[in-house]
Design a protein around this motif. Structure first.
Motif, PDB file in Angstrom:
ATOM      1  N   VAL A  90       0.861  -1.183   0.000  1.00  0.00           N
ATOM      2  CA  VAL A  90       0.000   0.000   0.000  1.00  0.00           C
ATOM      3  C   VAL A  90       0.895   1.230   0.000  1.00  0.00           C
ATOM      4  O   VAL A  90       1.784   1.365   0.851  1.00  0.00           O
ATOM      5  CB  VAL A  90      -0.924   0.029   1.233  1.00  0.00           C
ATOM      6  N   VAL A  91       0.677   2.115  -0.961  1.00  0.00           N
ATOM      7  CA  VAL A  91       1.463   3.348  -1.073  1.00  0.00           C
ATOM      8  C   VAL A  91       0.544   4.533  -0.776  1.00  0.00           C
ATOM      9  O   VAL A  91      -0.308   4.891  -1.588  1.00  0.00           O
ATOM     10  CB  VAL A  91       2.091   3.496  -2.466  1.00  0.00           C
ATOM     11  N   ASN A  92       0.719   5.120   0.401  1.00  0.00           N
ATOM     12  CA  ASN A  92      -0.041   6.315   0.781  1.00  0.00           C
ATOM     13  C   ASN A  92       0.703   7.532   0.244  1.00  0.00           C
ATOM     14  O   ASN A  92       1.602   8.064   0.888  1.00  0.00           O
ATOM     15  CB  ASN A  92      -0.174   6.384   2.306  1.00  0.00           C
ATOM     16  N   ASN A  93       0.311   7.957  -0.940  1.00  0.00           N
ATOM     17  CA  ASN A  93       1.062   8.987  -1.650  1.00  0.00           C
ATOM     18  C   ASN A  93       0.326  10.312  -1.806  1.00  0.00           C
ATOM     19  O   ASN A  93       0.978  11.365  -1.877  1.00  0.00           O
ATOM     20  CB  ASN A  93       1.437   8.459  -3.041  1.00  0.00           C
ATOM     21  N   GLY A 121      -4.962  11.439   5.264  1.00  0.00           N
ATOM     22  CA  GLY A 121      -4.876  10.442   4.195  1.00  0.00           C
ATOM     23  C   GLY A 121      -4.021   9.252   4.604  1.00  0.00           C
ATOM     24  O   GLY A 121      -4.488   8.097   4.599  1.00  0.00           O
ATOM     25  N   PRO A 122      -2.738   9.476   4.979  1.00  0.00           N
ATOM     26  CA  PRO A 122      -1.912   8.363   5.450  1.00  0.00           C
ATOM     27  C   PRO A 122      -2.451   7.704   6.724  1.00  0.00           C
ATOM     28  O   PRO A 122      -2.345   6.480   6.881  1.00  0.00           O
ATOM     29  CB  PRO A 122      -0.554   9.018   5.697  1.00  0.00           C
ATOM     30  N   HIS A 124      -5.612   7.401   7.585  1.00  0.00           N
ATOM     31  CA  HIS A 124      -6.701   6.527   7.137  1.00  0.00           C
ATOM     32  C   HIS A 124      -6.153   5.288   6.437  1.00  0.00           C
ATOM     33  O   HIS A 124      -6.634   4.169   6.667  1.00  0.00           O
ATOM     34  CB  HIS A 124      -7.632   7.287   6.194  1.00  0.00           C
ATOM     35  N   GLY A 125      -5.159   5.492   5.576  1.00  0.00           N
ATOM     36  CA  GLY A 125      -4.579   4.367   4.854  1.00  0.00           C
ATOM     37  C   GLY A 125      -3.960   3.343   5.787  1.00  0.00           C
ATOM     38  O   GLY A 125      -4.155   2.129   5.629  1.00  0.00           O
ATOM     39  N   CYS A 126      -3.222   3.816   6.779  1.00  0.00           N
ATOM     40  CA  CYS A 126      -2.595   2.903   7.739  1.00  0.00           C
ATOM     41  C   CYS A 126      -3.646   2.270   8.647  1.00  0.00           C
ATOM     42  O   CYS A 126      -3.568   1.075   8.968  1.00  0.00           O
ATOM     43  CB  CYS A 126      -1.553   3.649   8.571  1.00  0.00           C
ATOM     44  N   HIS A 127      -4.619   3.056   9.068  1.00  0.00           N
ATOM     45  CA  HIS A 127      -5.673   2.552   9.959  1.00  0.00           C
ATOM     46  C   HIS A 127      -6.446   1.408   9.303  1.00  0.00           C
ATOM     47  O   HIS A 127      -6.762   0.404   9.961  1.00  0.00           O
ATOM     48  CB  HIS A 127      -6.638   3.686  10.315  1.00  0.00           C
ATOM     49  N   VAL A 128      -6.741   1.552   8.016  1.00  0.00           N
ATOM     50  CA  VAL A 128      -7.534   0.546   7.315  1.00  0.00           C
ATOM     51  C   VAL A 128      -6.683  -0.632   6.840  1.00  0.00           C
ATOM     52  O   VAL A 128      -7.065  -1.801   7.024  1.00  0.00           O
ATOM     53  CB  VAL A 128      -8.263   1.191   6.115  1.00  0.00           C
ATOM     54  N   PHE A 129      -5.510  -0.339   6.256  1.00  0.00           N
ATOM     55  CA  PHE A 129      -4.742  -1.405   5.607  1.00  0.00           C
ATOM     56  C   PHE A 129      -3.755  -2.128   6.520  1.00  0.00           C
ATOM     57  O   PHE A 129      -3.455  -3.307   6.283  1.00  0.00           O
ATOM     58  CB  PHE A 129      -3.993  -0.846   4.392  1.00  0.00           C
TER      59      PHE A 129
END
Length: 288
Positions: A90-93, A121-122, A124-129
């Motif tokens: 997963v790339v939170n960019n 954004g990051p 949320h990305g880390c929390h979900v993935f």
């Protein structure tokens, strides 16, 4: 599975419609991966995915506003359905820039806008993935920060604060996921030749200065991405793709007070005489 997580990956990339995000999507596809190209601009995401598929790769476009947790949850659901399983990278960019005004002058709406995309954004990305990858026991997360995360500059507080927090988020997550089979890397470049200046919220003066610096010293997003993915494959937590980023990291760690005083002197003698003059400058309102 290969220790090279960037090869044959099932990858989700946010902000994949242009710049570093598009470069990540193309490079991962060239390494045999399947890529979910996510962007708030659905047409831009679709264009990236179309280019990849037209070249024989595997990609799909998904619209996602990373500042909204429900959008990121939907992104995870659609990605797992398309992969028929969990992602492996997963790339939170997705990110934007705000600059040109001092703290107290920068509008709070700009703080909210940048925090929503660059930080939430990051998060949320880390929390979900992260839980998905932890459960799978394999994979990686790349968070795109910036050299501004550790090398703060006057008139760039909004951007620097968000990227500093992303760096801290990455370091913390790397520690929490140690031994789980999931690697975390923070990408901290300086100037990269993307459209972030044009799509940001900057004073005209800052946009012009940033554009000149990017033209003179910026490197291609493709080069940044290749270095980042190779660092990630080696298990690196930090990726400084340029020499000035590496030097800046060491200077701010070894002599932080000296660095801050030097910045203050430069700002004192280079800042415009009138703060009101800065307020009157037209600023871009196009989100990235």
């Amino acid at each position: 599975m290969s220790a090279k997580r960037s090869h044959n990956a099932s990858a989700v990339v946010t902000g994949a419609g242009s710049g570093i995000g598009a470069a990540f999507a193309h490079e991962l596809a060239s390494r045999g991966g399947r890529v979910v190209c996510s962007d708030i601009n659905e047409d831009a995401a679709a264009a990236t995915a179309h280019t990849i598929t037209s070249q024989g790769g595997a990609a799909v476009a998904v619209r996602c506003d990373v500042s909204l947790i429900d959008d990121v949850r939907e992104l995870a659901e659609q990605s797992q359905a398309w992969f028929d399983g969990p992602p492996t990278l997963v790339v939170n960019n997705a990110g934007v820039v705000v600059g040109g005004m001092e703290i107290g002058e920068a509008p709070l709406e700009d703080w909210s806008w940048a925090l929503g995309i660059n930080l939430w954004g990051p998060i949320h990305g880390c929390h979900v993935f992260a839980p998905i990858l932890r459960l799978a026991g394999y994979g990686g997360i790349i968070n795109v920060a910036s050299a501004a995360a550790f090398g703060a500059s006057p008139n760039l507080a909004v951007y620097s604060v968000t990227k500093s927090a992303v760096l801290s988020l990455s370091e913390t997550l790397a520690a929490e996921l140690n031994g789980t089979g999931v690697n975390v890397t923070a990408l901290c470049p300086t100037f990269v030749k993307t459209n972030i200046v044009e799509s940001g919220r900057l004073t005209v003066e800052s946009a012009e200065r940033g554009g000149r610096a990017m033209k003179m010293t910026g490197i291609s997003p493709q080069k940044v991405v290749r270095k980042c993915l190779n660092t990630h494959d080696r298990g690196g937590v930090y990726c400084f793709p340029q020499l000035d980023a590496k030097v800046g990291w060491r200077v701010t760690r070894l002599a932080p007070a000296t660095y801050t005083r030097a910045l203050g002197l430069v700002h004192r003698f280079s800042a415009p005489q009138s703060a009101a003059g800065r307020r009157g400058i037209t600023r871009s309102r196009t989100s990235g």
